[in-house]
Design a protein around this motif. Structure first.
Motif, short mmCIF file in Angstrom:
data_model
loop_
_atom_site.label_atom_id
_atom_site.label_comp_id
_atom_site.label_asym_id
_atom_site.label_seq_id
_atom_site.Cartn_x
_atom_site.Cartn_y
_atom_site.Cartn_z
N PHE A 17 0.75 -1.28 -0.01
CA PHE A 17 0.07 0.02 0.10
C PHE A 17 0.82 1.09 -0.07
N ARG A 18 0.23 2.25 -0.45
CA ARG A 18 0.76 3.63 -0.48
C ARG A 18 0.95 4.16 0.92
N ARG A 19 2.40 4.63 1.17
CA ARG A 19 2.61 5.24 2.71
C ARG A 19 1.72 6.51 2.74
N GLN A 20 1.74 7.27 2.04
CA GLN A 20 1.25 8.51 2.20
C GLN A 20 -0.18 8.62 2.40
N TYR A 21 -0.87 7.93 1.94
CA TYR A 21 -2.46 7.38 2.25
C TYR A 21 -2.35 6.81 3.55
N ALA A 22 -1.66 6.06 4.02
CA ALA A 22 -1.76 5.55 5.33
C ALA A 22 -1.47 6.33 6.44
N LEU A 23 -0.46 7.37 6.01
CA LEU A 23 -0.27 8.60 7.10
C LEU A 23 -1.53 9.50 7.27
N ASN A 24 -2.25 9.44 6.13
CA ASN A 24 -3.72 10.38 6.67
C ASN A 24 -4.48 9.46 7.62
N LEU A 25 -4.07 8.25 8.13
CA LEU A 25 -5.00 7.76 8.94
C LEU A 25 -4.47 7.41 10.17
N ALA A 26 -3.60 8.41 10.52
CA ALA A 26 -2.66 8.34 11.87
C ALA A 26 -3.80 8.54 12.91
N GLU A 27 -4.75 9.04 12.91
CA GLU A 27 -5.68 9.32 13.77
C GLU A 27 -6.93 8.38 13.92
N SER A 28 -7.13 7.65 12.63
CA SER A 28 -8.10 6.62 12.73
C SER A 28 -8.68 5.64 13.82
N ASP A 29 -9.62 5.36 13.79
CA ASP A 29 -10.16 4.45 14.67
C ASP A 29 -9.81 2.95 14.52
N PHE A 30 -9.37 2.85 13.41
CA PHE A 30 -8.81 1.37 13.25
C PHE A 30 -7.69 0.88 14.12
N ILE A 31 -6.82 1.81 14.57
CA ILE A 31 -5.62 1.76 15.65
C ILE A 31 -6.22 1.28 17.05
N ARG A 32 -7.56 1.54 17.26
CA ARG A 32 -7.83 1.10 18.44
C ARG A 32 -8.83 -0.09 18.45
N MET A 33 -8.89 -0.81 17.45
CA MET A 33 -9.36 -1.99 17.32
C MET A 33 -8.56 -3.41 17.56
N ARG A 34 -9.05 -4.28 17.88
CA ARG A 34 -8.23 -5.52 17.92
C ARG A 34 -8.40 -6.56 16.87
N CYS A 35 -9.37 -6.85 16.17
CA CYS A 35 -9.49 -7.68 15.25
C CYS A 35 -10.15 -6.98 13.80
N CYS A 36 -10.90 -6.23 13.89
CA CYS A 36 -11.43 -5.77 12.52
C CYS A 36 -10.81 -4.30 12.10
N GLY A 37 -9.71 -3.91 12.76
CA GLY A 37 -8.86 -2.81 12.42
C GLY A 37 -8.40 -2.82 10.93
N ASP A 38 -7.98 -3.81 10.35
CA ASP A 38 -7.66 -3.89 9.04
C ASP A 38 -8.68 -3.84 8.07
N TRP A 39 -9.89 -4.24 8.38
CA TRP A 39 -11.06 -4.15 7.44
C TRP A 39 -11.30 -2.73 7.47
N LEU A 40 -11.36 -1.75 8.43
CA LEU A 40 -11.36 -0.46 8.47
C LEU A 40 -10.39 0.26 7.71
N PHE A 41 -9.03 -0.26 8.02
CA PHE A 41 -7.94 0.44 7.46
C PHE A 41 -8.07 0.36 5.87
N TRP A 42 -8.31 -0.87 5.15
CA TRP A 42 -8.50 -1.06 3.85
C TRP A 42 -9.51 -0.17 3.38
N PHE A 43 -10.73 -0.10 4.10
CA PHE A 43 -11.69 0.78 3.43
C PHE A 43 -11.51 2.05 3.39
#
Length: 326
Positions: A179-205
């Motif tokens: 995946f592209r690093r710059q787009y991932a940096l835009n998600l530094a405050e995303s709720d995916f970080i606080r999840m345990r099992c579905c964080g990847d699903w939210l991240f890819w979305f």
């Protein structure tokens, strides 16, 4: 002094107590035919011999840093973001510590990425392997069907989100993704970080909302299955369903053009999943209440979903996740 040239790819290996798999995993990265990468090693306070294995590789020229947490993060996705923030490459590969890859994984995925200016991520097919590395036969986890007649495909990200990710997390394993690093940096405050099992699903979305998504119809990733995985424990506790409801709620807010019939089918699928789970009756009732509160799902949606499953046999055009999938 001339600045050192940045690598095109940053490979992150996040580890927690996977010493028995680490050597093979690291070697599968170092043996890639594409070599313009840095390797970031992360340890989340392992209690096994993981640090001894990492120590054997710390002086390898590809290794840019080795970071050992002082306290356990409690979430694999916090480790993802730690690695993303450390990364220098244009692209990132999170190579989970217990998985493996074909030697041309980076060659194939980087090749696809470089052909598309709006590239967000691409993923390759996976084969399941057991704790000893043996391939688990008769498990068609990719479910490509006729799609596999092509070498690769590339989709509009929002279309991919609405027609694939809304139904389920088709990106079954981060180890199969570039995946592209710059787009991932835009998600530094995303709720995916606080999840345990579905964080990847939210991240890819959330990544798909930012650019295009590619698919390589070849098994380049080996996804290990064993009882120590976080997803196993979270499924048994119902946590994966709770987090899944939150992910779908966020999707429906970001994808306002989703048809009501499609949303009702999705809610019915959640109801069916709860109903057929091995959870206690008390836990099931709590999850039914959450389904109603978060998505508005009821038993009527479940009945519609069951009727839809029957009608699909009679009508080849009726909506199903498989038929909707790009």
């Amino acid at each position: 002094m001339q600045d050192k040239r940045m690598p095109l790819v940053s490979v992150i290996i996040p580890n927690y107590n996977y010493a028995r798999y680490l050597d093979a995993r690291i070697e599968s990265v170092l043996n890639q035919t594409f070599t313009d990468f840095e390797l970031i090693l992360l340890d989340d306070v392992s209690t096994d011999d993981s640090l001894k294995v990492f120590d054997q590789y710390k002086d390898n020229p590809h290794v840019s840093c080795l970071v050992v947490n002082e306290t356990n993060s409690g979430s694999p996705f916090k480790q993802w973001m730690k690695g993303i923030l450390l990364a220098q490459g244009k692209y990132i590969w999170i190579a989970e510590a217990d998985d493996l890859a074909e030697s041309d994984f980076l060659e194939k995925t980087v090749g696809l990425a470089e052909r598309h200016e709006d590239f967000a991520f691409c993923y390759a097919g996976s084969l399941l392997i057991d704790s000893d590395g043996g391939i688990m036969r008769n498990r068609d986890v990719n479910k490509w069907g006729r799609r596999a007649r092509k070498e690769a495909a590339y989709f509009d990200g929002r279309q991919f989100a609405a027609r694939n990710l809304y139904w389920k997390n088709y990106v079954i394993n981060a180890s199969g993704v570039l995946f592209r690093r710059q787009y991932a940096l835009n998600l530094a405050e995303s709720d995916f970080i606080r999840m345990r099992c579905c964080g990847d699903w939210l991240f890819w979305f959330q990544m798909a909302l930012q650019g295009g998504v590619g698919m390589i119809y070849r098994n380049l990733n080996y996804f290990r299955q064993h009882t120590a995985k976080v997803t196993v424990a979270s499924t048994r506790s119902g946590e994966s369903i709770r987090e899944g409801l939150q992910v779908v709620q966020k999707m429906e807010k970001e994808l306002p053009l989703l048809k009501e019939y499609k949303k009702r089918l999705c809610r019915g699928r959640f109801y069916r999943r709860i109903k057929r789970s091995s959870l206690s009756e008390e836990c099931k009732e709590e999850l039914f209440d959450e389904l109603s509160a978060v998505l508005g799902g009821t038993v009527a949606d479940y009945r519609l979903e069951r009727l839809n499953q029957f009608l699909r046999v009679l009508n080849p055009f009726i909506l199903t996740p498989g038929r909707d999938r790009l």
